[in-house]
Design a protein around this motif. Structure first.
Motif, PDB file in Angstrom:
ATOM      1  N   UNK A  50      35.630  -1.810  24.625  1.00 19.92           N
ATOM      2  CA  UNK A  50      34.642  -2.875  24.699  1.00 19.92           C
ATOM      3  C   UNK A  50      34.918  -3.908  23.616  1.00 19.92           C
ATOM      4  N   UNK A  51      34.833  -5.166  23.966  1.00 17.67           N
ATOM      5  CA  UNK A  51      34.804  -6.265  23.008  1.00 17.67           C
ATOM      6  C   UNK A  51      36.046  -6.350  22.108  1.00 17.67           C
ATOM      7  N   UNK A  52      37.226  -6.398  22.707  1.00 22.87           N
ATOM      8  CA  UNK A  52      38.461  -6.531  21.927  1.00 22.87           C
ATOM      9  C   UNK A  52      38.547  -7.935  21.324  1.00 22.87           C
ATOM     10  N   UNK A  53      38.862  -7.995  20.030  1.00 22.49           N
ATOM     11  CA  UNK A  53      39.052  -9.268  19.346  1.00 22.49           C
ATOM     12  C   UNK A  53      40.269  -9.166  18.446  1.00 22.49           C
ATOM     13  N   UNK A  54      40.740 -10.290  17.940  1.00 19.50           N
ATOM     14  CA  UNK A  54      41.840 -10.317  16.982  1.00 19.50           C
ATOM     15  C   UNK A  54      41.248 -10.502  15.588  1.00 19.50           C
ATOM     16  N   UNK A  55      41.638  -9.625  14.653  1.00 18.29           N
ATOM     17  CA  UNK A  55      41.218  -9.746  13.250  1.00 18.29           C
ATOM     18  C   UNK A  55      42.469  -9.892  12.400  1.00 18.29           C
ATOM     19  N   UNK A  56      42.306 -10.476  11.212  1.00 19.67           N
ATOM     20  CA  UNK A  56      43.449 -10.677  10.328  1.00 19.67           C
ATOM     21  C   UNK A  56      43.104 -10.195   8.923  1.00 19.67           C
ATOM     22  N   UNK A  57      44.036  -9.469   8.312  1.00 20.06           N
ATOM     23  CA  UNK A  57      43.860  -9.004   6.936  1.00 20.06           C
ATOM     24  C   UNK A  57      44.086 -10.174   5.990  1.00 20.06           C
ATOM     25  N   UNK A  58      43.392 -10.156   4.849  1.00 17.30           N
ATOM     26  CA  UNK A  58      43.627 -11.205   3.863  1.00 17.30           C
ATOM     27  C   UNK A  58      44.895 -10.880   3.063  1.00 17.30           C
ATOM     28  N   UNK A  59      45.183 -11.647   2.042  1.00 15.38           N
ATOM     29  CA  UNK A  59      46.425 -11.462   1.291  1.00 15.38           C
ATOM     30  C   UNK A  59      46.458 -10.150   0.514  1.00 15.38           C
ATOM     31  N   UNK A  60      45.294  -9.523   0.304  1.00 19.60           N
ATOM     32  CA  UNK A  60      45.228  -8.228  -0.372  1.00 19.60           C
ATOM     33  C   UNK A  60      45.194  -7.064   0.615  1.00 19.60           C
ATOM     34  N   UNK A  61      45.184  -7.348   1.919  1.00 24.08           N
ATOM     35  CA  UNK A  61      45.086  -6.300   2.928  1.00 24.08           C
ATOM     36  C   UNK A  61      43.650  -5.897   3.216  1.00 24.08           C
ATOM     37  N   UNK A  62      42.680  -6.658   2.702  1.00 20.44           N
ATOM     38  CA  UNK A  62      41.268  -6.342   2.913  1.00 20.44           C
ATOM     39  C   UNK A  62      40.742  -7.081   4.138  1.00 20.44           C
ATOM     40  N   UNK A  63      39.851  -6.411   4.870  1.00 21.25           N
ATOM     41  CA  UNK A  63      39.266  -7.038   6.059  1.00 21.25           C
ATOM     42  C   UNK A  63      37.827  -6.589   6.224  1.00 21.25           C
ATOM     43  N   UNK A  64      36.922  -7.512   6.496  1.00 19.77           N
ATOM     44  CA  UNK A  64      35.557  -7.183   6.895  1.00 19.77           C
ATOM     45  C   UNK A  64      35.553  -7.072   8.415  1.00 19.77           C
ATOM     46  N   UNK A  65      35.201  -5.899   8.904  1.00 22.56           N
ATOM     47  CA  UNK A  65      35.239  -5.648  10.342  1.00 22.56           C
ATOM     48  C   UNK A  65      34.090  -6.356  11.051  1.00 22.56           C
ATOM     49  N   UNK A  66      34.243  -6.576  12.349  1.00 28.12           N
ATOM     50  CA  UNK A  66      33.157  -7.204  13.119  1.00 28.12           C
ATOM     51  C   UNK A  66      31.941  -6.272  13.183  1.00 28.12           C
ATOM     52  N   UNK A  67      30.756  -6.830  13.463  1.00 35.11           N
ATOM     53  CA  UNK A  67      29.557  -5.989  13.544  1.00 35.11           C
ATOM     54  C   UNK A  67      29.631  -5.013  14.720  1.00 35.11           C
ATOM     55  N   UNK A  68      28.973  -3.868  14.558  1.00 35.55           N
ATOM     56  CA  UNK A  68      28.908  -2.869  15.623  1.00 35.55           C
ATOM     57  C   UNK A  68      28.103  -3.465  16.780  1.00 35.55           C
ATOM     58  N   UNK A  69      28.600  -3.346  18.034  1.00 28.00           N
ATOM     59  CA  UNK A  69      27.922  -3.985  19.167  1.00 28.00           C
ATOM     60  C   UNK A  69      26.467  -3.554  19.350  1.00 28.00           C
ATOM     61  N   UNK A  70      26.176  -2.270  19.219  1.00 28.62           N
ATOM     62  CA  UNK A  70      24.815  -1.763  19.405  1.00 28.62           C
ATOM     63  C   UNK A  70      24.647  -0.590  18.451  1.00 28.62           C
ATOM     64  N   UNK A  71      23.878  -0.768  17.388  1.00 29.87           N
ATOM     65  CA  UNK A  71      23.756   0.261  16.361  1.00 29.87           C
ATOM     66  C   UNK A  71      22.988   1.495  16.839  1.00 29.87           C
ATOM     67  N   UNK A  72      22.356   1.439  17.998  1.00 29.23           N
ATOM     68  CA  UNK A  72      21.645   2.593  18.550  1.00 29.23           C
ATOM     69  C   UNK A  72      22.595   3.523  19.316  1.00 29.23           C
ATOM     70  N   UNK A  73      23.849   3.122  19.475  1.00 27.92           N
ATOM     71  CA  UNK A  73      24.843   3.905  20.221  1.00 27.92           C
ATOM     72  C   UNK A  73      25.935   4.392  19.289  1.00 27.92           C
TER      73      UNK A  73
END
Length: 67
Positions: free
Chosen positions: A29-52
């Motif tokens: 579900x909900x495939x997206x492209x994310x990119x790591x910063x120069x330190x390799x750190x990434x904030x992930x996208x929000x969970x689609x439904x926190x009740x699941x």
């Protein structure tokens, strides 16, 4: 809930396909492209439904295939 993490060494600036897996119903579900910063750190996208229940996967993208 926020997922925050570091990617393995050598992944700074790399692009990844980020997909959510719905554990109760199955299916990606909900495939997206994310990119790591120069330190390799990434904030992930929000969970689609926190009740699941969700899992996720990261797939390294070849730079020639990222739009």
């Amino acid at each position: 809930m926020r997922l925050i993490g570091y990617l393995p060494l050598g992944t700074a600036g790399r692009c990844f396909a980020f997909d959510w897996w719905h554990l109760e119903m199955g299916g990606w579900y909900n495939a997206i492209i994310v990119q790591a910063d120069t330190d390799g750190k990434r904030n992930w996208p929000p969970i689609p439904d926190t009740a699941r229940n969700w899992a996720y996967r990261l797939r390294i993208q070849d730079s020639s295939s990222v739009e």
